[in-house]
Write a protein that holds these residues in place. Structure first.
Motif, PDB file in Angstrom:
ATOM      1  N   GLN A   3       0.764  -1.126   0.065  1.00 63.01           N
ATOM      2  CA  GLN A   3       0.121   0.132  -0.216  1.00 63.01           C
ATOM      3  C   GLN A   3       0.971   1.198   0.146  1.00 63.01           C
ATOM      4  OE1 GLN A   3      -3.206   0.859   2.662  1.00 63.01           O
ATOM      5  NE2 GLN A   3      -4.469  -0.816   1.907  1.00 63.01           N
ATOM      6  N   ALA A   4       1.924   1.134   0.821  1.00 61.31           N
ATOM      7  CA  ALA A   4       2.818   2.519   0.877  1.00 61.31           C
ATOM      8  C   ALA A   4       3.286   2.592  -0.551  1.00 61.31           C
ATOM      9  CB  ALA A   4       3.910   2.150   1.802  1.00 61.31           C
ATOM     10  N   TYR A   5       3.672   1.720  -1.301  1.00 62.12           N
ATOM     11  CA  TYR A   5       4.255   1.730  -2.672  1.00 62.12           C
ATOM     12  C   TYR A   5       3.154   2.210  -3.643  1.00 62.12           C
ATOM     13  CZ  TYR A   5       6.029  -0.102  -7.244  1.00 62.12           C
ATOM     14  OH  TYR A   5       6.327  -0.196  -8.638  1.00 62.12           O
ATOM     15  N   LEU A   6       2.098   2.021  -3.354  1.00 60.72           N
ATOM     16  CA  LEU A   6       0.932   2.649  -4.363  1.00 60.72           C
ATOM     17  C   LEU A   6       0.715   4.034  -3.693  1.00 60.72           C
ATOM     18  CD1 LEU A   6      -1.445  -0.584  -4.629  1.00 60.72           C
ATOM     19  CD2 LEU A   6       0.357   0.423  -6.074  1.00 60.72           C
ATOM     20  N   GLN A   7       0.773   4.196  -2.449  1.00 58.07           N
ATOM     21  CA  GLN A   7       0.337   5.642  -2.146  1.00 58.07           C
ATOM     22  C   GLN A   7       1.697   6.420  -2.364  1.00 58.07           C
ATOM     23  OE1 GLN A   7      -1.841   6.881   0.031  1.00 58.07           O
ATOM     24  NE2 GLN A   7      -0.962   8.858  -0.594  1.00 58.07           N
ATOM     25  N   GLN A   8       2.812   6.077  -2.765  1.00 59.83           N
ATOM     26  CA  GLN A   8       3.968   6.756  -3.270  1.00 59.83           C
ATOM     27  C   GLN A   8       3.769   7.126  -4.710  1.00 59.83           C
ATOM     28  OE1 GLN A   8       6.253   5.947  -5.682  1.00 59.83           O
ATOM     29  NE2 GLN A   8       8.018   7.638  -5.302  1.00 59.83           N
ATOM     30  N   ALA A   9       3.035   6.643  -5.502  1.00 60.53           N
ATOM     31  CA  ALA A   9       2.558   6.696  -6.680  1.00 60.53           C
ATOM     32  C   ALA A   9       1.645   8.073  -6.773  1.00 60.53           C
ATOM     33  CB  ALA A   9       1.891   5.454  -7.523  1.00 60.53           C
TER      34      ALA A   9
ATOM     35  N   ASP B  32       3.018  12.200  -8.101  1.00 59.42           N
ATOM     36  CA  ASP B  32       2.365  12.254  -9.522  1.00 59.42           C
ATOM     37  C   ASP B  32       2.108  13.659  -9.333  1.00 59.42           C
ATOM     38  OD1 ASP B  32       1.201  12.107 -11.853  1.00 59.42           O
ATOM     39  OD2 ASP B  32       0.074  10.415 -11.521  1.00 59.42           O
ATOM     40  N   ASN B  33       3.061  14.400 -10.423  1.00 63.82           N
ATOM     41  CA  ASN B  33       2.706  15.687 -10.809  1.00 63.82           C
ATOM     42  C   ASN B  33       1.925  16.076 -11.990  1.00 63.82           C
ATOM     43  OD1 ASN B  33       4.475  16.431  -8.558  1.00 63.82           O
ATOM     44  ND2 ASN B  33       6.371  16.066  -9.913  1.00 63.82           N
ATOM     45  N   SER B  34       1.276  14.983 -12.532  1.00 69.53           N
ATOM     46  CA  SER B  34       0.268  15.255 -13.502  1.00 69.53           C
ATOM     47  C   SER B  34      -1.016  15.446 -13.060  1.00 69.53           C
ATOM     48  CB  SER B  34       0.357  13.995 -14.539  1.00 69.53           C
ATOM     49  OG  SER B  34      -0.178  12.645 -13.916  1.00 69.53           O
ATOM     50  N   ASP B  35      -2.022  15.442 -13.935  1.00 66.74           N
ATOM     51  CA  ASP B  35      -3.355  15.890 -13.588  1.00 66.74           C
ATOM     52  C   ASP B  35      -4.219  14.517 -13.336  1.00 66.74           C
ATOM     53  OD1 ASP B  35      -3.401  14.783 -16.126  1.00 66.74           O
ATOM     54  OD2 ASP B  35      -4.579  16.627 -16.842  1.00 66.74           O
ATOM     55  N   ARG B  36      -3.509  13.435 -13.230  1.00 65.99           N
ATOM     56  CA  ARG B  36      -4.157  12.154 -12.856  1.00 65.99           C
ATOM     57  C   ARG B  36      -4.856  11.984 -11.596  1.00 65.99           C
ATOM     58  NH1 ARG B  36       0.063   9.692 -15.978  1.00 65.99           N
ATOM     59  NH2 ARG B  36       1.550   9.923 -14.249  1.00 65.99           N
ATOM     60  N   THR B  37      -5.789  11.397 -11.561  1.00 64.67           N
ATOM     61  CA  THR B  37      -6.607  11.041 -10.274  1.00 64.67           C
ATOM     62  C   THR B  37      -5.662  10.050  -9.307  1.00 64.67           C
ATOM     63  OG1 THR B  37      -7.765   9.185 -11.077  1.00 64.67           O
ATOM     64  CG2 THR B  37      -8.719  11.426 -11.388  1.00 64.67           C
ATOM     65  N   PRO B  38      -6.044  10.087  -8.035  1.00 64.51           N
ATOM     66  CA  PRO B  38      -5.081   8.949  -7.398  1.00 64.51           C
ATOM     67  C   PRO B  38      -5.342   7.545  -7.919  1.00 64.51           C
ATOM     68  CG  PRO B  38      -6.208  10.681  -5.829  1.00 64.51           C
ATOM     69  CD  PRO B  38      -6.623  10.911  -7.201  1.00 64.51           C
ATOM     70  N   SER B  39      -6.557   7.425  -8.399  1.00 63.79           N
ATOM     71  CA  SER B  39      -6.987   5.995  -8.833  1.00 63.79           C
ATOM     72  C   SER B  39      -6.048   5.823 -10.270  1.00 63.79           C
ATOM     73  CB  SER B  39      -8.408   5.884  -8.939  1.00 63.79           C
ATOM     74  OG  SER B  39      -8.603   4.748  -9.297  1.00 63.79           O
ATOM     75  N   GLU B  40      -6.031   6.599 -10.960  1.00 64.22           N
ATOM     76  CA  GLU B  40      -5.307   6.692 -12.153  1.00 64.22           C
ATOM     77  C   GLU B  40      -3.895   6.488 -11.818  1.00 64.22           C
ATOM     78  OE1 GLU B  40      -7.966   9.228 -15.248  1.00 64.22           O
ATOM     79  OE2 GLU B  40      -6.409  10.115 -14.114  1.00 64.22           O
ATOM     80  N   SER B  41      -3.244   7.118 -10.877  1.00 68.46           N
ATOM     81  CA  SER B  41      -1.815   6.946 -10.452  1.00 68.46           C
ATOM     82  C   SER B  41      -1.533   5.394  -9.998  1.00 68.46           C
ATOM     83  CB  SER B  41      -1.313   7.803  -9.271  1.00 68.46           C
ATOM     84  OG  SER B  41      -1.675   9.120  -9.826  1.00 68.46           O
ATOM     85  N   ILE B  42      -2.439   4.797  -9.142  1.00 67.67           N
ATOM     86  CA  ILE B  42      -2.371   3.472  -8.712  1.00 67.67           C
ATOM     87  C   ILE B  42      -2.268   2.640  -9.965  1.00 67.67           C
ATOM     88  CG2 ILE B  42      -3.569   1.605  -7.340  1.00 67.67           C
ATOM     89  CD1 ILE B  42      -4.623   3.947  -5.527  1.00 67.67           C
ATOM     90  N   GLY B  43      -3.334   2.905 -10.853  1.00 70.77           N
ATOM     91  CA  GLY B  43      -3.764   1.801 -12.135  1.00 70.77           C
ATOM     92  C   GLY B  43      -2.387   1.982 -12.803  1.00 70.77           C
ATOM     93  N   GLN B  44      -1.744   3.007 -13.038  1.00 71.09           N
ATOM     94  CA  GLN B  44      -0.593   3.343 -13.758  1.00 71.09           C
ATOM     95  C   GLN B  44       0.546   2.372 -13.083  1.00 71.09           C
ATOM     96  OE1 GLN B  44       2.112   6.210 -13.382  1.00 71.09           O
ATOM     97  NE2 GLN B  44       2.216   6.845 -15.665  1.00 71.09           N
ATOM     98  N   ARG B  45       0.650   2.374 -11.852  1.00 71.90           N
ATOM     99  CA  ARG B  45       1.771   1.676 -11.370  1.00 71.90           C
ATOM    100  C   ARG B  45       1.580   0.112 -11.174  1.00 71.90           C
ATOM    101  NH1 ARG B  45       5.147   4.150  -6.446  1.00 71.90           N
ATOM    102  NH2 ARG B  45       5.847   5.274  -8.416  1.00 71.90           N
TER     103      ARG B  45
END
Length: 714
Positions: free
Chosen positions: A578-584, A588-601
């Protein structure tokens, strides 16, 4: 009477008192006219949807028309009411040895008889046709003893394996994993991806080979640098050149080129077992029109529905829209899986929130076992919606009445139209939904015919070197031989290294070799390790990968070899996922949502770290060994580390269980009961025994349910 008029009358038919004499006369005329054949068949299917509105005599006439258009499976519920001649035709189409009561429709019977006559068959037909039943019927006859079925995805391996085990548990040994071998079963079925076919050395006496989704032979179908299409072509070549009979199947293909070296029957068919209505809205790509229409449709539709999106990012946006504005009630039946996903991945990931509302999400960023479970819930009608990308069209069977095509790629190429047709073919299901509905929100892509090119039979100046390197000399053209001679002339690397690393361009391999020689003291210090690398060794390895090998790492927010090494170490530590995904999310300095950042990782883990990266590391291992041996230096060996990375630092057999639908987060909780095991077969036996006392295991009810679902069909 014309097709459109009868179709309209059927739509308006509302009760048994309606006058149906003229309608049935017109329908009979179109069926018997037989040109175009699809019109009569389509109208018969639409009539079956209104079957209860016809009286007994009319139903008998309708069933005779069902026989005429070859849709024998639809006669099964009405066997007692058909004429003797119709019943005789029905019995001729029975399927022996698969499941009681199964019957072919006309196209299936035609293909089956060709295969049993020893013919090679290439079949292009819609998703609803039931092409896989032919495979099972062939198996049931016992004519072939060693069979290879090549499928494009691990998810389809699992789905096909479950079907084969359910039907042929006693007579077939189904092999999916490298650790499994043939046994003394009457039939051994190798159910593999193309990569796994190429890895095996025990396929020299295969007598029947099937390729599902054969359009993937075409290099244009593969966006991943053509590597998977090349591997599929080589896998087919490996088996077909030794005389194995073949059955290639896929949808919406008008022609195939390059198979001139083989005799085969090509059957491009528009035969369908369902009728499909396509509703076009032609809404603008920008603005809120599509969002509003999607919300409106979801409020109206009550039956199972696929929502197709062009990319994972688009699927995430649609999911968030439905979560925020769809007014979906929470489902008690999916509460546990929602909580499990939130706990084992991240509570901000909208996959957890969506499934709590009865909405599954299926794309490359969703872990495989979760995808498979969502499809299970959908087919059982526990959930009503799946938001999907093209991952859903690659052979995964669903029971959807409706498909909403939310958006599509802007590219106006052949495969754009092919994808549109393929996902449209997911609407409707034989014996479940007579009429499928497709809601096309944007303007449809330009219609184009699709010809599949088999690249081994169509070599030219653009043929990938990775394909040519694995072909025997007698299968190469003069031009291909000359190109290979030029590639093999490099003094830095041996021919065997170039061939083993065929997925990499020759010039990139030479770049790496030159750098190793140029920095000999440094490279000797950091590349001659075995087992697991130390930090500096890992960083140097990752730097070579980032700076010299083709990749798309910047798309995942990785801009240096040091950053790549950080990701590997974060996964190797295995302390707090979870911490690894939280770091994503945090970085993330783009306009992605938290969910999109998690999905990308998660997509990074699946597509790069556990798939592409191990292969690249093994390529570097071969290059450094080649260079150092020539210099009299003992080389390193990165094989153990590459295998560890491929399995995300889990036992490989636990990773294999993920393919059976058991996530590693669950299997690690009971690994002491099933490990060590010599191979997957032994592991599965231990799992069956352990599952008998699962009630006392330290698992949640959802986790127990997942394990029991897997054990039912292994």
């Amino acid at each position: 009477m014309k097709y459109d008029l009868i179709k309209q009358q059927l739509e308006m038919l509302c009760d048994q008192t309606s006058d149906k004499t003229g309608l049935l006369m017109g329908l009979s005329h179109i069926v018997n006219r037989g040109h175009p054949e699809w019109e009569g068949r389509d109208l018969v299917i639409r009539s079956l949807d209104k079957f209860e509105m016809f009286d007994e005599v009319e139903q008998s006439l309708l069933l005779s028309l069902v026989r005429t258009v070859g849709l024998f499976p639809y006669i099964t519920p009405h066997l007692e009411n058909v004429s003797f001649s119709d019943r005789l035709a029905y019995e001729v189409h029975r399927v022996e040895g698969v499941e009681k009561g199964m019957v072919f429709h006309r196209l299936q019977a035609h293909v089956f008889h060709l295969l049993m006559q020893g013919r090679n068959v290439v079949l292009s037909a819609s998703t609803s046709v039931g092409k896989s039943l032919v495979i099972d019927a062939v198996l049931a006859q016992g004519k072939f003893r060693k069979i290879v079925v090549i499928v494009p995805t691990i998810a389809l391996i699992d789905e096909t394996r479950r079907r084969l085990v359910r039907r042929f548990r006693q007579s077939c040994n189904v092999i999916t994993h490298p650790s499994q071998k043939a046994n003394d079963s009457p039939i051994n079925v190798y159910l593999l991806t193309q990569e796994r076919v190429l890895q095996r050395d025990d396929l020299g006496d295969v007598d029947f080979v099937v390729i599902d989704e054969f359009y993937k032979l075409d290099l244009a179908s593969d966006s991943d640098e053509k590597n998977r299409s090349i591997d599929l072509s080589l896998a087919f070549h490996k088996l077909a050149k030794q005389g194995a009979q073949f059955y290639l199947l896929g949808p919406n293909i008008q022609n195939i080129q390059g198979l001139d070296g083989y005799e085969y029957n090509f059957i491009p068919s528009n035969f369908s077992t369902v009728a499909v209505d396509v509703i076009h809205y032609n809404l603008h790509t920008r603005g809120d029109e599509r969002k509003d229409k999607l919300l409106e449709l979801c409020a109206q539709i009550t039956s199972p529905t696929l929502i197709y999106c062009q990319s994972p990012a688009s699927a995430n946006r649609v999911a968030q829209l439905l979560i925020d504005k769809g007014d979906f009630p929470a489902l008690k039946a999916t509460r546990e899986i929602s909580e499990w996903i939130a706990e084992n991945y991240h509570p901000a990931w909208n996959v957890a929130k969506a499934i709590s509302l009865g909405i599954g999400i299926h794309h490359g960023g969703v872990p495989r076992a979760i995808q498979q479970y969502f499809v299970k819930l959908f087919n059982e009608r526990t959930i009503r919606y799946i938001i999907c990308t093209s991952t859903m069209i690659e052979g995964v069977n669903t029971s959807a009445e409706n498909v909403i095509i939310y958006d599509r790629r802007i590219n106006k190429n052949t495969f754009d139209f092919f994808t549109y047709k393929n996902i449209s073919g997911r609407a409707g299901r034989m014996n479940q939904y007579f009429i499928g509905k497709v809601f096309m929100l944007e303007e449809p892509p330009e219609e184009k015919s699709l010809t599949v090119d088999y690249p081994i039979g169509l070599q030219n100046e653009g043929s990938p070197m990775g394909l040519l390197m694995k072909l025997e000399p007698e299968y190469l053209t003069d031009q291909s031989r000359q190109r290979l001679d030029a590639a093999y002339a490099t003094p830095q690397l041996s021919v065997s290294t170039l061939i083993e690393n065929r997925h990499l361009p020759v010039d990139r391999q030479v770049e790496v070799a030159d750098r190793i020689l140029r920095e000999l003291n440094l490279s000797r210090a950091w590349l001659t390790w075995k087992g697991n690398p130390e930090q500096k060794q890992l960083e140097y390895l990752c730097t070579l990968i980032y700076e010299h090998l083709p990749h798309k790492l910047p798309e995942y927010g990785i801009h240096s070899g040091l950053q790549l090494a950080w990701h590997i170490n974060a996964l190797r530590a295995q302390k707090n996922f979870q911490a690894y995904l939280q770091q994503a999310i945090d970085e993330d300095n783009s306009d992605r949502t938290p969910s999109e950042s998690i999905g990308q990782r998660l997509k990074l883990i699946r597509n790069v770290i556990s798939y592409r990266l191990p292969r690249d590391i093994m390529a570097l291992s071969k290059i450094q060994a080649d260079v150092f041996i020539k210099k009299g230096i003992e080389p390193g060996n990165f094989g153990f580390f590459a295998e560890q990375l491929e399995n995300l630092f889990h036992d490989p057999l636990l990773t294999a269980l993920d393919e059976y639908g058991i996530p590693t987060q669950i299997s690690t909780k009971f690994k002491a009961a099933i490990l060590p095991s010599e191979n997957l077969t032994q592991l599965l036996e231990k799992l069956r025994v352990w599952a008998l006392k699962i009630n006392s295991a330290p698992l949640t009810p959802f986790e127990k349910n997942i394990v029991q679902w897997a054990v039912e069909e292994i």
